[in-house]
Design a protein around this motif. Structure first.
Motif, PDB file in Angstrom:
ATOM      1  N   ARG A  70      67.971  -8.186  23.850  1.00  0.00           N
ATOM      2  CA  ARG A  70      67.394  -7.811  22.564  1.00  0.00           C
ATOM      3  C   ARG A  70      67.261  -9.060  21.691  1.00  0.00           C
ATOM      4  N   TYR A  71      66.210  -9.067  20.864  1.00  0.00           N
ATOM      5  CA  TYR A  71      65.917 -10.220  20.019  1.00  0.00           C
ATOM      6  C   TYR A  71      66.126  -9.861  18.556  1.00  0.00           C
ATOM      7  N   LYS A  72      66.582 -10.863  17.775  1.00  0.00           N
ATOM      8  CA  LYS A  72      66.669 -10.752  16.323  1.00  0.00           C
ATOM      9  C   LYS A  72      66.089 -12.027  15.737  1.00  0.00           C
ATOM     10  N   ILE A  73      65.172 -11.849  14.785  1.00  0.00           N
ATOM     11  CA  ILE A  73      64.604 -12.999  14.090  1.00  0.00           C
ATOM     12  C   ILE A  73      65.137 -12.959  12.670  1.00  0.00           C
ATOM     13  N   ASN A  74      65.889 -13.982  12.299  1.00  0.00           N
ATOM     14  CA  ASN A  74      66.559 -14.050  10.989  1.00  0.00           C
ATOM     15  C   ASN A  74      67.362 -12.779  10.712  1.00  0.00           C
ATOM     16  N   ASN A  75      68.139 -12.367  11.707  1.00  0.00           N
ATOM     17  CA  ASN A  75      69.029 -11.193  11.656  1.00  0.00           C
ATOM     18  C   ASN A  75      68.287  -9.876  11.489  1.00  0.00           C
ATOM     19  N   GLN A  76      67.008  -9.839  11.776  1.00  0.00           N
ATOM     20  CA  GLN A  76      66.224  -8.603  11.755  1.00  0.00           C
ATOM     21  C   GLN A  76      65.840  -8.252  13.189  1.00  0.00           C
ATOM     22  N   VAL A 122      65.196 -16.575  27.200  1.00  0.00           N
ATOM     23  CA  VAL A 122      65.080 -17.842  26.477  1.00  0.00           C
ATOM     24  C   VAL A 122      63.711 -18.474  26.737  1.00  0.00           C
ATOM     25  N   ILE A 123      63.233 -18.394  27.957  1.00  0.00           N
ATOM     26  CA  ILE A 123      61.910 -18.936  28.288  1.00  0.00           C
ATOM     27  C   ILE A 123      60.828 -18.167  27.542  1.00  0.00           C
ATOM     28  N   ASP A 124      61.007 -16.841  27.391  1.00  0.00           N
ATOM     29  CA  ASP A 124      60.040 -16.052  26.625  1.00  0.00           C
ATOM     30  C   ASP A 124      59.979 -16.508  25.170  1.00  0.00           C
ATOM     31  N   VAL A 125      61.121 -16.824  24.584  1.00  0.00           N
ATOM     32  CA  VAL A 125      61.134 -17.311  23.203  1.00  0.00           C
ATOM     33  C   VAL A 125      60.460 -18.678  23.118  1.00  0.00           C
ATOM     34  N   LEU A 126      60.704 -19.539  24.091  1.00  0.00           N
ATOM     35  CA  LEU A 126      60.039 -20.849  24.102  1.00  0.00           C
ATOM     36  C   LEU A 126      58.525 -20.699  24.201  1.00  0.00           C
TER      37      LEU A 126
END
Length: 148
Positions: A70-76, A122-126
């Motif tokens: 699961r991903y969180k961008i700026n704690n969202q 991590v590769i997906d985020v990159l």
């Protein structure tokens, strides 16, 4: 031919006075040029940490990746469908930054991945950061309370 040993030959004499003079000059030189102190210590400035201070980094986008992917961008929390939607979320987060508008600097994307997170996440985020046009990416590793 006369092969007899001559009686008038004297034993060689070693004169130590010049040698002692040279040693005394070296000793005086060392005494004058050497500084002596009673205490020798290294002056070291140790780093300090203060958990109460909030870090002020206006051009920073924090992306958290947990062990379940699961991903969180700026704690969202962000729903992940593919890298294109993640890239749109990153662009939106970069547009909401105060420092990005005033200072005209590229935001720094910080990937905080759990130790048990997959490499593919991590590769997906990159890849999403590349699609979003965010060139500054750095990493920070952390462990979750469950994996301890």
């Amino acid at each position: 031919m006369n092969f007899r040993k001559g009686r008038g030959r004297e034993e060689p004499e070693i004169n130590l006075i010049p040698f002692i003079d040279v040693l005394l000059v070296i000793l005086i030189f060392l005494m004058v040029t050497t500084t002596y102190s009673r205490f020798t210590e290294l002056q070291i400035t140790l780093p300090t940490a203060d958990a109460e201070k909030a870090q002020d980094k206006p051009n920073q986008i924090d992306i958290g990746i947990d062990a379940q992917g699961r991903y969180k961008i700026n704690n969202q929390p962000v729903s992940y469908l593919d890298t294109a939607t993640l890239a749109q979320d990153l662009k939106r987060a970069a547009g909401n930054l105060d420092g990005a508008k005033t200072e005209q600097r590229d935001p720094v994307v910080i990937i905080n991945a759990d130790r048990a997170a997959t490499h593919q996440s991590v590769i997906d985020v990159l890849e999403a950061a590349r699609i979003a046009g965010l060139a500054k990416v750095t990493f920070a590793a952390q462990t979750s309370a469950q994996s301890k």
